[in-house]
Scaffold this motif. Structure first.
Motif, PDB file in Angstrom:
ATOM      1  N   ALA A 100      76.666 -53.375 131.898  1.00  0.00           N
ATOM      2  CA  ALA A 100      77.266 -52.835 130.672  1.00  0.00           C
ATOM      3  C   ALA A 100      77.821 -53.954 129.796  1.00  0.00           C
ATOM      4  N   GLU A 101      78.520 -54.911 130.397  1.00  0.00           N
ATOM      5  CA  GLU A 101      79.076 -56.037 129.630  1.00  0.00           C
ATOM      6  C   GLU A 101      77.957 -56.883 129.030  1.00  0.00           C
ATOM      7  N   ALA A 102      76.914 -57.132 129.804  1.00  0.00           N
ATOM      8  CA  ALA A 102      75.787 -57.936 129.304  1.00  0.00           C
ATOM      9  C   ALA A 102      75.113 -57.239 128.125  1.00  0.00           C
ATOM     10  N   LEU A 103      74.913 -55.934 128.231  1.00  0.00           N
ATOM     11  CA  LEU A 103      74.262 -55.196 127.149  1.00  0.00           C
ATOM     12  C   LEU A 103      75.152 -55.078 125.924  1.00  0.00           C
ATOM     13  N   ASP A 104      76.450 -54.973 126.102  1.00  0.00           N
ATOM     14  CA  ASP A 104      77.361 -54.985 124.953  1.00  0.00           C
ATOM     15  C   ASP A 104      77.226 -56.300 124.183  1.00  0.00           C
ATOM     16  N   SER A 107      75.234 -45.789 136.517  1.00  0.00           N
ATOM     17  CA  SER A 107      76.023 -46.170 135.348  1.00  0.00           C
ATOM     18  C   SER A 107      76.012 -47.688 135.211  1.00  0.00           C
ATOM     19  N   HIS A 108      75.753 -48.166 134.022  1.00  0.00           N
ATOM     20  CA  HIS A 108      75.678 -49.614 133.792  1.00  0.00           C
ATOM     21  C   HIS A 108      76.996 -50.322 134.089  1.00  0.00           C
ATOM     22  N   GLU A 109      78.113 -49.592 134.015  1.00  0.00           N
ATOM     23  CA  GLU A 109      79.415 -50.175 134.331  1.00  0.00           C
ATOM     24  C   GLU A 109      79.548 -50.500 135.821  1.00  0.00           C
ATOM     25  N   CYS A 122      65.113 -48.163 127.207  1.00  0.00           N
ATOM     26  CA  CYS A 122      64.674 -49.132 128.211  1.00  0.00           C
ATOM     27  C   CYS A 122      65.106 -48.772 129.624  1.00  0.00           C
ATOM     28  N   SER A 123      64.328 -49.309 130.555  1.00  0.00           N
ATOM     29  CA  SER A 123      64.702 -49.348 131.964  1.00  0.00           C
ATOM     30  C   SER A 123      65.118 -50.784 132.258  1.00  0.00           C
ATOM     31  N   PHE A 124      65.873 -50.972 133.336  1.00  0.00           N
ATOM     32  CA  PHE A 124      66.374 -52.300 133.666  1.00  0.00           C
ATOM     33  C   PHE A 124      66.139 -52.609 135.136  1.00  0.00           C
ATOM     34  N   LEU A 125      65.765 -53.840 135.393  1.00  0.00           N
ATOM     35  CA  LEU A 125      65.678 -54.365 136.745  1.00  0.00           C
ATOM     36  C   LEU A 125      66.722 -55.460 136.872  1.00  0.00           C
ATOM     37  N   ILE A 126      67.466 -55.448 137.957  1.00  0.00           N
ATOM     38  CA  ILE A 126      68.450 -56.493 138.231  1.00  0.00           C
ATOM     39  C   ILE A 126      67.962 -57.235 139.473  1.00  0.00           C
ATOM     40  N   ASP A 127      67.583 -58.485 139.281  1.00  0.00           N
ATOM     41  CA  ASP A 127      67.051 -59.291 140.381  1.00  0.00           C
ATOM     42  C   ASP A 127      65.946 -58.538 141.126  1.00  0.00           C
TER      43      ASP A 127
END
Length: 84
Positions: free
Chosen positions: A29-33, A63-65, A50-55
């Motif tokens: 959430a912080e990165a997208l803000d 929730s992105h938070e 969008c969809s997101f992949l983390i590593d």
């Protein structure tokens, strides 16, 4: 604060005007803000789809938070692909 790389694909790459850029954020959430502040306009609209992949792991409906980012990690920003 963890730092890493955000990679944009397809329409997100076009809207951001770059293939990748660094992040300094504890959560997705912080990165997208921060991304929305740097790239107001079209990218903000694209991110909503969008969809997101983390590593390499899908975020899915979390929730992105609550999605923690790691030092040296990678956030992949994946808009819907035609035929995908």
């Amino acid at each position: 604060m963890p730092a890493g790389t955000i990679r944009y694909w397809a329409a997100a790459k076009a809207a951001a005007g770059t293939a990748e850029e660094p992040y300094a954020a504890a959560t997705l959430a912080e990165a997208l803000d921060a991304v929305r502040e740097r790239h107001p306009g079209e990218l903000t609209r694209v991110l909503q789809r969008c969809s997101f992949l983390i590593d390499g792991a899908p975020v899915g409906t979390r929730s992105h938070e609550t999605v923690r980012l790691a030092e040296g990690g990678t956030v992949e920003v994946l808009p819907p692909f035609a035929g995908g």
